[in-house]
Design a protein around this motif. Structure first.
Motif, short mmCIF file in Angstrom:
data_model
loop_
_atom_site.label_atom_id
_atom_site.label_comp_id
_atom_site.label_asym_id
_atom_site.label_seq_id
_atom_site.Cartn_x
_atom_site.Cartn_y
_atom_site.Cartn_z
N HIS A 276 -44.88 31.12 2.87
CA HIS A 276 -43.79 30.21 2.54
C HIS A 276 -42.79 30.83 1.56
CE1 HIS A 276 -46.46 27.35 4.49
NE2 HIS A 276 -45.45 26.50 4.53
N GLY A 277 -42.83 32.16 1.44
CA GLY A 277 -41.84 32.85 0.61
C GLY A 277 -42.12 32.83 -0.87
N ARG A 278 -43.36 32.50 -1.23
CA ARG A 278 -43.72 32.50 -2.65
C ARG A 278 -44.37 33.82 -3.03
NH1 ARG A 278 -44.70 26.99 -5.08
NH2 ARG A 278 -43.43 25.61 -3.80
N THR B 68 -39.22 31.70 -3.55
CA THR B 68 -39.08 30.25 -3.55
C THR B 68 -40.01 29.59 -4.55
OG1 THR B 68 -40.72 30.02 -1.78
CG2 THR B 68 -38.41 30.26 -1.13
N ILE C 2 -38.52 34.26 -9.39
CA ILE C 2 -37.61 33.29 -8.80
C ILE C 2 -36.18 33.83 -8.79
CG2 ILE C 2 -36.61 30.98 -9.10
CD1 ILE C 2 -39.39 30.19 -10.26
N ASP D 5 -40.18 21.51 -5.06
CA ASP D 5 -39.68 22.62 -5.86
C ASP D 5 -39.34 22.15 -7.26
OD1 ASP D 5 -39.98 24.30 -3.77
OD2 ASP D 5 -37.87 24.38 -3.20
#
Length: 321
Positions: free
Chosen positions: A42-44, A101, A96, A12
């Motif tokens: 993956h929450g992106r 994420t 963000i 990150d």
């Protein structure tokens, strides 16, 4: 071809910048489906600027419920490359702040008005600079062919080949590439509304002048205040770090109200206004703040465009309302 759905990403806060070769739009969508789906798992977030056929294929393969934002290429690329990069950076920071994420971005060179090889090279470099400290997987698609990988590899750290990252052996320095692909020189906007040399004691009067012309151009109160602050930052930079007496010019154009600061002192920022300076730093905030506050910021320097620009020229544009 078997494509992994798990993106290979850096920790990150670090940019992953990869070039993605493709044969045709259908193959392009096939290659992108894995990384984009993996990023979503993956929450992106996913922000894509691709040509219509690729978009259609991706929408079909990813499904109607996939949280993918497709951005119209002709709208995204209607501004100078550094401005586009700044807008992408703000979009990523916004995602963000909204809980993502990280972000997976996808783009590609297209045949659009106002774009050429210099535009796409400068955009790619600017995007890498603007997002270098953000958790972004940036995928830059290109039509594969003779010598294409060598040319594209000069701009990228890695290729994405068969779903895996492969280091580029052709990477070149950003400053060298910028010099080889200069932007067009400042366009002639005709007779300016005002031409005013500004010294430190005249800053207050200069701000009132900008405010008056901004109000007469139909800008809202908030945008008037933003423009006044942006121009004040730029002119103050010229006073403090330049010759001490920069020149302000203004024009009213179809694109909006344009304010320009010129100064004979050199500017050595390769990517002016694209990233915020460190909070503990003593300088460098003015250009970034002006970029954040206005619709378009453009900077020309003798170092960036040798032989065509002799002074430092900074233009900002603010459109109504």
């Amino acid at each position: 071809m078997s494509i992994s759905t798990t993106p290979v990403t850096a920790p990150d806060g670090e940019l992953v910048h990869r070039a993605v070769p493709y044969r045709d739009p259908e193959h392009q969508a096939e290659v992108l489906a894995g990384p984009v789906a993996g990023a979503l798992e993956h929450g992106r977030r996913a922000l894509l600027v691709v040509e219509p056929r690729c978009r259609s294929e991706l929408e079909r393969s990813l499904g109607p419920d996939a949280d993918v934002r497709f951005c119209p290429p002709e709208r995204v690329h209607s501004a100078p490359p550094f401005t586009v990069a700044g807008r992408w950076s703000r979009a990523v920071r916004g995602a963000i702040a909204d809980g993502a994420t990280g972000v997976c971005t996808v783009g590609q060179p297209l045949d659009l008005p106002g774009t050429d090889a210099a535009y796409w090279t400068r955009l790619d470099l600017a995007l890498g600079h603007a997002m270098r400290e953000l958790p972004v997987e940036m995928l830059c698609c290109f039509a594969d062919g003779d010598d294409a990988r060598e040319a594209v590899g000069a701009l990228h750290d890695e290729f994405l080949l068969d779903g895996a990252p492969v280091a580029s052996t052709h990477r070149r320095g950003d400053h060298e590439l910028l010099r080889e692909h200069p932007q067009p020189p400042p366009s002639d906007l005709g007779a300016p509304l005002v031409t005013v040399p500004v010294e430190l004691s005249e800053l207050a009067g200069m701000r009132r002048l900008v405010q008056r012309h901004a109000e007469q151009s139909g800008l809202t109160r908030g945008r008037v205040a933003d423009l006044v602050l942006a121009v004040n930052e730029l002119v103050s930079n010229g006073i403090e770090h330049g010759s001490g007496s920069p020149v302000l010019r203004m024009w009213r154009t179809p694109a909006g109200l344009v304010a320009e600061m010129t100064d004979p002192a050199p500017c050595h920022l390769a990517f002016p206004g694209l990233t915020a300076p460190p909070l503990c730093g003593p300088r460098g905030r003015g250009m970034w703040l002006a970029s954040e506050l206005t619709d378009v910021l453009q900077v020309w320097t003798a170092e960036d465009d040798p032989g065509r620009v002799h002074d430092t020229v900074v233009r900002v544009t603010m459109s109504a309302p």
